[in-house]
Design an enzyme around this catalytic site. Structure first.
Site, PDB file in Angstrom:
ATOM      1  N   HIS A 129       5.741  -0.801  -2.895  1.00 39.56           N
ATOM      2  CA  HIS A 129       5.335  -0.067  -4.100  1.00 39.56           C
ATOM      3  C   HIS A 129       5.509   1.445  -3.925  1.00 39.56           C
ATOM      4  O   HIS A 129       4.822   2.230  -4.569  1.00 39.56           O
ATOM      5  CB  HIS A 129       3.894  -0.415  -4.481  1.00 39.56           C
ATOM      6  CG  HIS A 129       3.752  -1.807  -5.026  1.00 39.56           C
ATOM      7  ND1 HIS A 129       2.580  -2.530  -4.989  1.00 39.56           N
ATOM      8  CD2 HIS A 129       4.656  -2.625  -5.638  1.00 39.56           C
ATOM      9  CE1 HIS A 129       2.775  -3.727  -5.542  1.00 39.56           C
ATOM     10  NE2 HIS A 129       4.022  -3.810  -5.937  1.00 39.56           N
TER      11      HIS A 129
ATOM     12  N   ASN B 254       0.830  -1.203   0.000  1.00 37.25           N
ATOM     13  CA  ASN B 254       0.000   0.000   0.000  1.00 37.25           C
ATOM     14  C   ASN B 254       0.866   1.256   0.000  1.00 37.25           C
ATOM     15  O   ASN B 254       1.961   1.264   0.554  1.00 37.25           O
ATOM     16  CB  ASN B 254      -0.925   0.002   1.223  1.00 37.25           C
ATOM     17  CG  ASN B 254      -1.840  -1.209   1.228  1.00 37.25           C
ATOM     18  OD1 ASN B 254      -2.000  -1.853   0.198  1.00 37.25           O
ATOM     19  ND2 ASN B 254      -2.419  -1.530   2.361  1.00 37.25           N
ATOM     20  N   VAL B 255       0.307   2.310  -0.590  1.00 40.44           N
ATOM     21  CA  VAL B 255       1.063   3.561  -0.690  1.00 40.44           C
ATOM     22  C   VAL B 255       0.433   4.627   0.213  1.00 40.44           C
ATOM     23  O   VAL B 255       0.749   5.800   0.107  1.00 40.44           O
ATOM     24  CB  VAL B 255       1.109   4.046  -2.164  1.00 40.44           C
ATOM     25  CG1 VAL B 255       1.899   3.066  -3.025  1.00 40.44           C
ATOM     26  CG2 VAL B 255      -0.295   4.269  -2.737  1.00 40.44           C
TER      27      VAL B 255
ATOM     28  N   CYS C 124       6.801  21.230 -10.211  1.00 45.75           N
ATOM     29  CA  CYS C 124       7.838  21.561  -9.240  1.00 45.75           C
ATOM     30  C   CYS C 124       8.247  23.013  -9.454  1.00 45.75           C
ATOM     31  O   CYS C 124       7.964  23.588 -10.518  1.00 45.75           O
ATOM     32  CB  CYS C 124       9.003  20.614  -9.535  1.00 45.75           C
ATOM     33  SG  CYS C 124      10.521  20.908  -8.654  1.00 45.75           S
TER      34      CYS C 124
ATOM     35  N   THR D  11      -4.363  -9.107   0.736  1.00 42.38           N
ATOM     36  CA  THR D  11      -3.809  -9.003  -0.622  1.00 42.38           C
ATOM     37  C   THR D  11      -4.333 -10.142  -1.474  1.00 42.38           C
ATOM     38  O   THR D  11      -4.434 -11.275  -1.007  1.00 42.38           O
ATOM     39  CB  THR D  11      -2.265  -8.984  -0.633  1.00 42.38           C
ATOM     40  OG1 THR D  11      -1.824  -8.950  -2.011  1.00 42.38           O
ATOM     41  CG2 THR D  11      -1.630 -10.163   0.070  1.00 42.38           C
ATOM     42  N   SER D  12      -4.638  -9.810  -2.740  1.00 44.67           N
ATOM     43  CA  SER D  12      -5.109 -10.841  -3.668  1.00 44.67           C
ATOM     44  C   SER D  12      -3.935 -11.703  -4.141  1.00 44.67           C
ATOM     45  O   SER D  12      -4.138 -12.723  -4.782  1.00 44.67           O
ATOM     46  CB  SER D  12      -5.810 -10.199  -4.868  1.00 44.67           C
ATOM     47  OG  SER D  12      -4.934  -9.297  -5.507  1.00 44.67           O
TER      48      SER D  12
HETATM   49  P1  OAD Z   1      -6.252  -6.138  -4.403  1.00 45.15           P
HETATM   50  O1  OAD Z   1      -7.269  -5.060  -4.620  1.00 45.15           O
HETATM   51  O2  OAD Z   1      -5.790  -6.905  -5.577  1.00 45.15           O
HETATM   52  O3  OAD Z   1      -6.798  -7.202  -3.340  1.00 45.15           O
HETATM   53  C1  OAD Z   1      -7.468  -6.812  -2.159  1.00 45.15           C
HETATM   54  C2  OAD Z   1      -7.664  -8.052  -1.300  1.00 45.15           C
HETATM   55  O4  OAD Z   1      -8.237  -7.651  -0.057  1.00 45.15           O
HETATM   56  C3  OAD Z   1      -8.582  -9.128  -1.902  1.00 45.15           C
HETATM   57  O5  OAD Z   1      -7.965 -10.391  -1.809  1.00 45.15           O
HETATM   58  C4  OAD Z   1      -9.832  -9.062  -0.999  1.00 45.15           C
HETATM   59  O6  OAD Z   1     -10.474 -10.324  -0.861  1.00 45.15           O
HETATM   60  C5  OAD Z   1      -9.230  -8.596   0.307  1.00 45.15           C
HETATM   61  N1  OAD Z   1     -10.163  -7.928   1.254  1.00 45.15           N
HETATM   62  C6  OAD Z   1     -11.355  -7.348   1.000  1.00 45.15           C
HETATM   63  N2  OAD Z   1     -11.883  -6.819   2.131  1.00 45.15           N
HETATM   64  C7  OAD Z   1     -10.995  -7.069   3.125  1.00 45.15           C
HETATM   65  C8  OAD Z   1     -10.967  -6.775   4.524  1.00 45.15           C
HETATM   66  N3  OAD Z   1     -11.933  -6.107   5.138  1.00 45.15           N
HETATM   67  N4  OAD Z   1      -9.888  -7.209   5.233  1.00 45.15           N
HETATM   68  C9  OAD Z   1      -8.885  -7.898   4.628  1.00 45.15           C
HETATM   69  N5  OAD Z   1      -8.864  -8.194   3.313  1.00 45.15           N
HETATM   70  C10 OAD Z   1      -9.897  -7.786   2.559  1.00 45.15           C
HETATM   71  O7  OAD Z   1      -5.031  -5.422  -3.629  1.00 45.15           O
HETATM   72  P2  OAD Z   1      -3.501  -5.832  -3.564  1.00 45.15           P
HETATM   73  O8  OAD Z   1      -3.330  -7.295  -3.420  1.00 45.15           O
HETATM   74  O9  OAD Z   1      -2.893  -4.952  -2.546  1.00 45.15           O
HETATM   75  O10 OAD Z   1       0.045  -2.171  -7.396  1.00 45.15           O
HETATM   76  O11 OAD Z   1      -2.999  -5.389  -4.987  1.00 45.15           O
HETATM   77  C11 OAD Z   1      -1.643  -5.527  -5.299  1.00 45.15           C
HETATM   78  C12 OAD Z   1      -1.170  -4.418  -6.192  1.00 45.15           C
HETATM   79  O12 OAD Z   1      -2.012  -4.324  -7.346  1.00 45.15           O
HETATM   80  C13 OAD Z   1      -1.254  -3.044  -5.590  1.00 45.15           C
HETATM   81  O13 OAD Z   1      -0.175  -2.726  -4.736  1.00 45.15           O
HETATM   82  C14 OAD Z   1      -1.259  -2.160  -6.804  1.00 45.15           C
HETATM   83  C15 OAD Z   1      -2.258  -2.922  -7.641  1.00 45.15           C
HETATM   84  O14 OAD Z   1      -2.188  -2.733  -9.001  1.00 45.15           O
HETATM   85  C16 OAD Z   1       0.575  -1.050  -7.881  1.00 45.15           C
HETATM   86  O15 OAD Z   1       0.000   0.008  -7.825  1.00 45.15           O
HETATM   87  C17 OAD Z   1       1.943  -1.219  -8.473  1.00 45.15           C
END
Ligand code: OAD
Length: 248
Positions: free
Chosen positions: A120, A103-104, A149, A189-190
């Site tokens: 990231h 997360n950012v 800037c 995370t997915s």
């Molecule tokens: P995703 O949006 O792909 O996944 C979110 C995850 O959170 C899913 O597996 C959901 O099932 C889960 N979720 C939903 N509600 C929740 C809750 N209340 N508690 C816990 N989990 C829950 O997000 P990321 O895996 O972070 O990259 O995505 C990875 C990267 O893809 C990001 O960092 C970003 C994106 O493109 C960049 O920007 C480079």
């Protein structure tokens, strides 16, 4: 779920070197939308059109108007939730050593976690595409897009866009802590974006227990993770921390 919470509590009590890998799911309860799934950003926008480095180079104003402004508005308002706070408490107990986050949004640091690897990058800062000067995002005037800037160069998030490399130190340190940990909590995370999704694989191959906390299964479930606790990050962390902080 009770049995799995008890299992996680035992695993964490026995841990000497626990690490967490977090994703957008941990910040949903803070009002920040995820990328994938229902209500996700990538349901509304094509990431290749607004979150790829080539898209930014071709049309920085569009990327600012759609992605950056939208994120700035939600992140500016967001506060850490029980998921972030639970990890901070686990750190204070000496159990959790490091948080690797995709997360950012800066919410782990806002909750007080001290060792946070921003895999990231960060949205808290923008950097000049010409002179590399960094400016806090809250000080950026987004009334004229794209913001510039003082040297005249265009500002961009100090975060990783698609098509860009992971900051080498974040990658190197994450691989190192993943290989050394004895428990890895994988929260919200997915686990489909590489190389972040490899960190649990490194941990498992090095002998760690990998505990997933997520309402949904992921590609790690049943393959890499030792078990999945199905639920929201805040609720599950509250239950784990209640048992750890008030045993008996
Ligand atoms: P995703 O949006 O792909 O996944 C979110 C995850 O959170 C899913 O597996 C959901 O099932 C889960 N979720 C939903 N509600 C929740 C809750 N209340 N508690 C816990 N989990 C829950 O997000 P990321 O895996 O972070 O990259 O995505 C990875 C990267 O893809 C990001 O960092 C970003 C994106 O493109 C960049 O920007 C480079």
């Amino acid at each position: 779920m009770d049995t799995l919470i008890a299992r996680a509590v035992t695993d964490l009590k026995n841990a000497r070197n626990a690490v967490a890998l977090t994703g957008a799911g941990i910040s949903i309860e803070s009002g920040i939308p995820p990328f994938r799934g229902k209500g996700g950003l990538w349901e509304r926008f094509d990431p290749m059109e607004i979150a790829h480095i080539d898209a930014f180079v071709a049309d920085p104003e569009l990327v600012w108007r759609v992605l950056v402004k939208e994120l700035k508005e939600v992140i500016d308002r967001a506060l850490p939730n029980d998921g972030h706070k639970g990890l901070e408490r686990l750190g204070r107990m000496g159990i959790l050593k490091t948080v690797i986050t995709q997360n950012v949004d800066g919410l782990h640091q806002a909750a007080g976690s001290t060792d946070v690897i921003e895999f990231h990058g960060t949205f808290a800062w923008q950097r000049c595409t010409e002179c590399e000067t960094r400016v806090p995002t809250r000080d950026v005037d987004a009334s004229v897009l794209p913001p510039r800037c003082s040297c005249g160069g265009i500002l961009r998030p100090d975060a990783v866009l698609f098509g860009e490399m992971i900051p080498p130190e974040a990658l190197w340190r994450s691989q190192e802590v993943a290989a050394r940990c004895d428990v890895m909590l994988v929260i919200g995370t997915s686990a489909v974006v590489q190389p972040a999704a490899s960190m649990p694989i490194i941990a498992r191959q090095s002998g760690a227990r990998v505990i997933e906390i997520n309402p949904e299964p992921t590609p790690l479930t049943g393959a890499v993770s030792s078990y999945l606790i199905r639920g929201g990050a805040g609720e599950v962390m509250n239950r784990i921390m209640a048992a750890l902080e008030h045993p008996g």
